[in-house]
Design an enzyme around this catalytic site. Structure first.
Site, PDB file in Angstrom:
ATOM      1  N   ARG A 141       0.818  -1.214   0.000  1.00  0.00           N
ATOM      2  CA  ARG A 141       0.000   0.000   0.000  1.00  0.00           C
ATOM      3  C   ARG A 141       0.856   1.270   0.000  1.00  0.00           C
ATOM      4  O   ARG A 141       0.345   2.380  -0.096  1.00  0.00           O
ATOM      5  CB  ARG A 141      -0.915   0.034   1.250  1.00  0.00           C
ATOM      6  CG  ARG A 141      -1.990  -1.034   1.244  1.00  0.00           C
ATOM      7  CD  ARG A 141      -2.758  -1.021   2.554  1.00  0.00           C
ATOM      8  NE  ARG A 141      -3.849  -0.078   2.564  1.00  0.00           N
ATOM      9  CZ  ARG A 141      -5.140  -0.380   2.340  1.00  0.00           C
ATOM     10  NH1 ARG A 141      -5.491  -1.614   2.075  1.00  0.00           N
ATOM     11  NH2 ARG A 141      -6.068   0.551   2.372  1.00  0.00           N
ATOM     12  N   TYR A 144       0.814   4.281  -2.544  1.00  0.00           N
ATOM     13  CA  TYR A 144      -0.300   5.218  -2.377  1.00  0.00           C
ATOM     14  C   TYR A 144      -0.118   6.048  -1.109  1.00  0.00           C
ATOM     15  O   TYR A 144      -0.126   7.283  -1.149  1.00  0.00           O
ATOM     16  CB  TYR A 144      -1.611   4.427  -2.317  1.00  0.00           C
ATOM     17  CG  TYR A 144      -2.860   5.276  -2.231  1.00  0.00           C
ATOM     18  CD1 TYR A 144      -3.325   5.991  -3.333  1.00  0.00           C
ATOM     19  CD2 TYR A 144      -3.597   5.342  -1.044  1.00  0.00           C
ATOM     20  CE1 TYR A 144      -4.488   6.762  -3.244  1.00  0.00           C
ATOM     21  CE2 TYR A 144      -4.754   6.108  -0.955  1.00  0.00           C
ATOM     22  CZ  TYR A 144      -5.195   6.809  -2.063  1.00  0.00           C
ATOM     23  OH  TYR A 144      -6.349   7.571  -1.970  1.00  0.00           O
TER      24      TYR A 144
HETATM   25  P1  NAD Z   1     -11.000   7.486  -9.009  1.00  0.00           P
HETATM   26  O1  NAD Z   1     -10.013   6.418  -9.307  1.00  0.00           O
HETATM   27  O2  NAD Z   1     -12.411   7.269  -9.405  1.00  0.00           O
HETATM   28  O3  NAD Z   1     -10.524   8.876  -9.630  1.00  0.00           O
HETATM   29  C1  NAD Z   1      -9.182   9.207  -9.868  1.00  0.00           C
HETATM   30  C2  NAD Z   1      -9.110   9.911 -11.224  1.00  0.00           C
HETATM   31  O4  NAD Z   1      -7.737  10.302 -11.481  1.00  0.00           O
HETATM   32  C3  NAD Z   1      -9.515   8.994 -12.381  1.00  0.00           C
HETATM   33  O5  NAD Z   1     -10.393   9.672 -13.243  1.00  0.00           O
HETATM   34  C4  NAD Z   1      -8.200   8.677 -13.082  1.00  0.00           C
HETATM   35  O6  NAD Z   1      -8.353   8.390 -14.457  1.00  0.00           O
HETATM   36  C5  NAD Z   1      -7.406   9.928 -12.821  1.00  0.00           C
HETATM   37  N1  NAD Z   1      -5.941   9.758 -12.878  1.00  0.00           N
HETATM   38  C6  NAD Z   1      -5.205   8.790 -12.270  1.00  0.00           C
HETATM   39  N2  NAD Z   1      -3.892   8.982 -12.544  1.00  0.00           N
HETATM   40  C7  NAD Z   1      -3.814  10.104 -13.325  1.00  0.00           C
HETATM   41  C8  NAD Z   1      -2.743  10.799 -13.924  1.00  0.00           C
HETATM   42  N3  NAD Z   1      -1.469  10.401 -13.812  1.00  0.00           N
HETATM   43  N4  NAD Z   1      -3.026  11.902 -14.667  1.00  0.00           N
HETATM   44  C9  NAD Z   1      -4.312  12.325 -14.835  1.00  0.00           C
HETATM   45  N5  NAD Z   1      -5.366  11.681 -14.292  1.00  0.00           N
HETATM   46  C10 NAD Z   1      -5.117  10.591 -13.536  1.00  0.00           C
HETATM   47  O7  NAD Z   1     -10.888   7.769  -7.437  1.00  0.00           O
HETATM   48  P2  NAD Z   1     -11.727   8.733  -6.483  1.00  0.00           P
HETATM   49  O8  NAD Z   1     -12.302   7.910  -5.417  1.00  0.00           O
HETATM   50  O9  NAD Z   1     -12.601   9.621  -7.283  1.00  0.00           O
HETATM   51  O10 NAD Z   1     -10.533   9.576  -5.822  1.00  0.00           O
HETATM   52  C11 NAD Z   1     -10.258  10.907  -6.216  1.00  0.00           C
HETATM   53  C12 NAD Z   1      -9.159  11.462  -5.315  1.00  0.00           C
HETATM   54  O11 NAD Z   1      -9.604  11.456  -3.952  1.00  0.00           O
HETATM   55  C13 NAD Z   1      -7.868  10.645  -5.352  1.00  0.00           C
HETATM   56  O12 NAD Z   1      -6.762  11.523  -5.306  1.00  0.00           O
HETATM   57  C14 NAD Z   1      -7.922   9.829  -4.096  1.00  0.00           C
HETATM   58  O13 NAD Z   1      -6.635   9.518  -3.602  1.00  0.00           O
HETATM   59  C15 NAD Z   1      -8.674  10.757  -3.156  1.00  0.00           C
HETATM   60  N6  NAD Z   1      -9.356   9.997  -2.100  1.00  0.00           N
HETATM   61  C16 NAD Z   1     -10.482   9.289  -2.368  1.00  0.00           C
HETATM   62  C17 NAD Z   1     -11.086   8.549  -1.348  1.00  0.00           C
HETATM   63  C18 NAD Z   1     -12.357   7.761  -1.562  1.00  0.00           C
HETATM   64  O14 NAD Z   1     -12.819   7.122  -0.625  1.00  0.00           O
HETATM   65  N7  NAD Z   1     -12.996   7.791  -2.703  1.00  0.00           N
HETATM   66  C19 NAD Z   1     -10.525   8.538  -0.068  1.00  0.00           C
HETATM   67  C20 NAD Z   1      -9.363   9.240   0.143  1.00  0.00           C
HETATM   68  C21 NAD Z   1      -8.794   9.995  -0.872  1.00  0.00           C
HETATM   69  N1  UDP Z   2     -12.920  -5.291   1.521  1.00  0.00           N
HETATM   70  C1  UDP Z   2     -13.664  -6.461   1.633  1.00  0.00           C
HETATM   71  N2  UDP Z   2     -14.206  -6.982   0.500  1.00  0.00           N
HETATM   72  C2  UDP Z   2     -14.063  -6.408  -0.729  1.00  0.00           C
HETATM   73  C3  UDP Z   2     -13.321  -5.219  -0.831  1.00  0.00           C
HETATM   74  C4  UDP Z   2     -12.753  -4.688   0.324  1.00  0.00           C
HETATM   75  O1  UDP Z   2     -13.850  -6.998   2.730  1.00  0.00           O
HETATM   76  O2  UDP Z   2     -14.604  -6.964  -1.711  1.00  0.00           O
HETATM   77  C5  UDP Z   2     -12.363  -4.706   2.761  1.00  0.00           C
HETATM   78  C6  UDP Z   2     -10.905  -4.310   2.684  1.00  0.00           C
HETATM   79  O3  UDP Z   2     -10.063  -5.405   2.981  1.00  0.00           O
HETATM   80  C7  UDP Z   2     -10.838  -3.208   3.718  1.00  0.00           C
HETATM   81  C8  UDP Z   2     -12.215  -2.558   3.645  1.00  0.00           C
HETATM   82  O4  UDP Z   2     -13.072  -3.506   3.014  1.00  0.00           O
HETATM   83  O5  UDP Z   2     -10.668  -3.766   5.001  1.00  0.00           O
HETATM   84  C9  UDP Z   2     -12.222  -1.261   2.833  1.00  0.00           C
HETATM   85  O6  UDP Z   2     -11.590  -1.518   1.605  1.00  0.00           O
HETATM   86  P1  UDP Z   2     -11.516  -0.458   0.426  1.00  0.00           P
HETATM   87  O7  UDP Z   2     -10.611  -1.036  -0.618  1.00  0.00           O
HETATM   88  O8  UDP Z   2     -12.876  -0.035   0.032  1.00  0.00           O
HETATM   89  O9  UDP Z   2     -10.848   0.825   1.105  1.00  0.00           O
HETATM   90  P2  UDP Z   2      -9.521   1.043   1.989  1.00  0.00           P
HETATM   91  O10 UDP Z   2      -8.976  -0.277   2.451  1.00  0.00           O
HETATM   92  O11 UDP Z   2      -8.579   1.745   1.087  1.00  0.00           O
HETATM   93  O12 UDP Z   2     -10.014   1.856   3.122  1.00  0.00           O
END
Ligand code: NAD
Ligand code: UDP
Length: 314
Positions: A141, A144
């Site tokens: 992980r 990221y």
């Molecule tokens: P997502 O994967 O749906 O969106 C990410 C977008 O970034 C996609 O459209 C992808 O094509 C684009 N992308 C990836 N690499 C790129 C690059 N090199 N150049 C241009 N575009 C690129 O994910 P999301 O859930 O919408 O997340 C959006 C942001 O929020 C991310 O930065 C993620 O780390 C952050 N975030 C999301 C969550 C969540 O729970 N959804 C939680 C924490 C942080």
């Molecule tokens: N997870 C799960 N089944 C799935 C996908 C995810 O039990 O099919 C679990 C995963 O191991 C984690 C939690 O759900 O403990 C949240 O996972 P997700 O990938 O959504 O987000 P993150 O781990 O990045 O918070």
């Protein structure tokens, strides 16, 4: 009315943000390489004269004249960010440098979409912004988690060194319509499995916890942070502090879909955090923000989205 760049604007969160910013009368440029995002997420915006899509990878420089930058580009689901982990790190680090240089050149305010993953597998619970985290620097992980931590460092160094007007939010697990069906994150996996009658895959014993925020609540918090007074940099946690185990989530999804799916247990991935829940006192105080959508309510809307997306494909 402003000119706003949203990187990652064709992704799950980015597409909601673009739609909201357009609705409020702004001009929006969405820059996305479509790695995990899709044109379908922005299809309703594409003919809007205030919206422009740029197929662009933020590991390369970009020069556009804008007032604000929301930096969201980065794959967010473990299966996608681990697919090419070196690219993930490049996206976080080089992407942050390119967007910060752009902010410097055009004097734009810039917001970084950071993550609760900067806390790693936390040994402080719930997590306040002051907590420095417990992150494995060499695990699967790490590309990221450490990429996002390095991006935060860059944001604060550009702020100190170049007086860039920065805003940093730490997003906790967010869900809702426009998540990709193959996204791999837990909410979309469970809903798609339940709707198809497939087994619901719990990783580990299902006692690990997460706190799920509905996307509309998150977007409200993001925009409030971007519009907050200059000098309030964050980092600020944005998330829903109601905590659930993955087993509770699976049971909720089964009940709300009326599915006959069975729960099956699969191995827990390496370094999977055992618990996660935000302290949101800072967001409450500085942004007058807190989530208002319950998990049941948000899941119903998300289930309706996946139902129609599955039906439209068959
Ligand atoms: P997502 O994967 O749906 O969106 C990410 C977008 O970034 C996609 O459209 C992808 O094509 C684009 N992308 C990836 N690499 C790129 C690059 N090199 N150049 C241009 N575009 C690129 O994910 P999301 O859930 O919408 O997340 C959006 C942001 O929020 C991310 O930065 C993620 O780390 C952050 N975030 C999301 C969550 C969540 O729970 N959804 C939680 C924490 C942080
Ligand atoms: N997870 C799960 N089944 C799935 C996908 C995810 O039990 O099919 C679990 C995963 O191991 C984690 C939690 O759900 O403990 C949240 O996972 P997700 O990938 O959504 O987000 P993150 O781990 O990045 O918070």
């Amino acid at each position: 009315m402003k000119k706003i760049l949203v990187t990652g604007g064709a992704g799950f969160i980015g597409s909601h943000l673009c739609a909201r910013l357009i609705k409020e009368g702004n001009d929006v440029i969405c820059a996305d390489n479509l790695f995990t995002g899709s044109k379908k997420n922005i299809e309703k915006l594409i003919d809007n004269r205030r919206f422009e899509f740029l197929r662009h990878d933020i590991t390369k420089e970009l020069l556009v004249q804008v007032d604000q930058i929301y930096n969201l580009a980065c794959p967010a689901s473990p299966i996608h960010y681990q697919y090419d982990s070196i690219k993930t790190m490049r996206t976080s680090v080089l992407g942050a440098i390119h967007m910060l240089e752009l902010a410097k050149d055009v004097k734009a305010r810039i917001l970084q979409a950071s993550t609760s993953e900067v806390y790693g597998n936390p040994n402080v619970h719930p997590q306040p912004e002051e907590y420095w985290g417990n992150v494995n620097p060499i695990g699967i992980r790490s590309c990221y988690d450490e990429g996002k931590r390095a991006a935060e460092t860059l944001f604060f160094d550009y702020h100190r060194q170049n007086a860039i007007d920065i805003k940093v939010i730490r997003i906790f697990n967010t869900y809702g319509p426009n998540m990709a069906r193959n996204d791999g994150r837990v909410v979309s996996n469970f809903i798609v499995q339940a709707l198809k009658g497939d087994n619901i895959t719990i990783y580990g014993d299902g006692t690990q916890t997460r706190s799920f925020c509905y996307v509309d609540d998150l977007i409200e918090g993001m925009i409030r942070m971007m519009e907050s007074p200059e000098g309030f940099t964050g980092p600020v946690n944005l998330g829903n502090p109601t905590e659930f185990t993955m087993l509770e989530l699976a049971k909720k999804v089964i009940a709300l879909t009326g599915s006959k799916s069975k729960i099956v247990y699969k191995p827990l991935p390496q370094d999977d955090p055992t618990q996660r829940k935000p302290v949101i006192d800072l967001a409450k105080k500085m942004l007058a923000w807190e989530p208002s959508v319950s998990l049941d309510e948000g899941l119903k809307k998300t289930i309706a989205y996946f139902e129609s997306s599955i039906t439209s494909d068959t």
